[in-house]
Motif scaffolding. Sequence first.
Motif, PDB file in Angstrom:
ATOM      1  N   ASP A  83      17.506   9.942 -28.374  1.00 27.27           N
ATOM      2  CA  ASP A  83      18.310   8.730 -28.218  1.00 27.27           C
ATOM      3  C   ASP A  83      18.866   8.271 -29.569  1.00 27.27           C
ATOM      4  O   ASP A  83      20.026   7.839 -29.649  1.00 27.27           O
ATOM      5  CB  ASP A  83      17.471   7.614 -27.592  1.00 27.27           C
ATOM      6  N   GLN A  84      18.061   8.371 -30.598  1.00 27.07           N
ATOM      7  CA  GLN A  84      18.535   7.970 -31.921  1.00 27.07           C
ATOM      8  C   GLN A  84      19.666   8.878 -32.399  1.00 27.07           C
ATOM      9  O   GLN A  84      20.640   8.412 -32.993  1.00 27.07           O
ATOM     10  CB  GLN A  84      17.377   8.003 -32.918  1.00 27.07           C
ATOM     11  N   GLN A 128      21.748  10.488 -30.476  1.00 26.48           N
ATOM     12  CA  GLN A 128      22.944  10.204 -29.681  1.00 26.48           C
ATOM     13  C   GLN A 128      23.633   8.920 -30.149  1.00 26.48           C
ATOM     14  O   GLN A 128      24.848   8.779 -30.004  1.00 26.48           O
ATOM     15  CB  GLN A 128      22.569  10.097 -28.204  1.00 26.48           C
ATOM     16  N   GLU A 129      22.882   7.995 -30.716  1.00 24.01           N
ATOM     17  CA  GLU A 129      23.463   6.760 -31.238  1.00 24.01           C
ATOM     18  C   GLU A 129      24.092   6.961 -32.619  1.00 24.01           C
ATOM     19  O   GLU A 129      24.641   6.004 -33.175  1.00 24.01           O
ATOM     20  CB  GLU A 129      22.392   5.670 -31.300  1.00 24.01           C
ATOM     21  N   GLY A 130      23.988   8.173 -33.157  1.00 26.36           N
ATOM     22  CA  GLY A 130      24.618   8.453 -34.446  1.00 26.36           C
ATOM     23  C   GLY A 130      23.717   8.296 -35.642  1.00 26.36           C
ATOM     24  O   GLY A 130      24.216   8.170 -36.779  1.00 26.36           O
ATOM     25  N   LEU A 131      22.417   8.311 -35.459  1.00 25.88           N
ATOM     26  CA  LEU A 131      21.505   8.168 -36.589  1.00 25.88           C
ATOM     27  C   LEU A 131      21.665   9.336 -37.552  1.00 25.88           C
ATOM     28  O   LEU A 131      21.692  10.497 -37.153  1.00 25.88           O
ATOM     29  CB  LEU A 131      20.056   8.103 -36.083  1.00 25.88           C
TER      30      LEU A 131
END
Length: 335
Positions: A147-148, A150-153
């Motif tokens: 998830d991180q 995918q959020e662009g981390l």
Amino acid sequence: MAGNTITKPSDLSCTPSRAARELGLKRGEFDLAVHLGRIRTAPDEGGGGRRVAHAEIDRLRSADGFPETLLESVMTVGTTEGAALMQVTSARFTRLARLGLVVPVKFYLNRYRAVVWLYLAEELRQFAADKNHTALLNGRTPEGMRDQLQEGLDLRPRNWRGRHLGFLLRQADGPWERAGALAALLDPVQVAEIVQDPYERAYLNRFRPDPPAFGAPGSPAAHLAERTMTAEDPDEISWLRADLAQVLEEARDHRPAPRPTAEPTAPQPAVGRAAPRPAAELTASRPIAESAGSPPTAEPVGPPLSLSEHPSEPASAPEPERSRGMLGWLRRRSA
């Protein structure tokens, strides 16, 4: 005679370029070894940068496995080589780096002005050898990490800044130098909000290290390197601001920032205006006729002129102009 001999600093230390040659390192490898604390340097008392003591070179050369051990400790690899070293795919290696599990040690810009991160091969081997990382290397990436991602981390720039800050703080010799190292990772606007005194801000900028040099100053590559060095995450900025404010208090107590001092100046007389004369002197200088009520007359200057001495009527006619040159001289001589 030996007791009177003065030992110069140049006799006890050498420049980084010479130290790199004596240790068998390229200049980039030598600088990285200094950043990692593998090679100790000292400031030059003459203000010419940092130097390496001959005793430090002797210590490194006498270590077991020199120079192979020293070379392996500063060996860097990119994404493809790092993935092969850890026996994973390049995509998995990139995910591990973006999650901050492997930390870059330096970077450079390729011909497309893209950031290329480099990692210590020694650290990648240690990460792969740790049994606690087996699931990260071979299994499915945990859901929270996915998830991180995918959020662009992407923690690579931040982790590099943290590593670079550690190097700058190790090189700092005082509180103002430490404050400059912290300010180097903040935007100038952030620094101006903390250091509102312009004299303190100008003094702090003297100790603020420059970002890594890529291209000419003001070029797109230079701006990209500067942006990579500047903190972006809110929590990272908050942490740096708090540390900078604390170190600044220590710096002020240690040595206040210099500021100009106003020196009192004596009043100067007005230019082009004569000093006033006393009233008694003015009365005494007036002619008697003026004091008796007669109209004022101009004061004579010098002795009175007779009719023969009047400028408009010269006493005698002027002599004709004499001939010039050799012919005129002969005529005057014969006369």
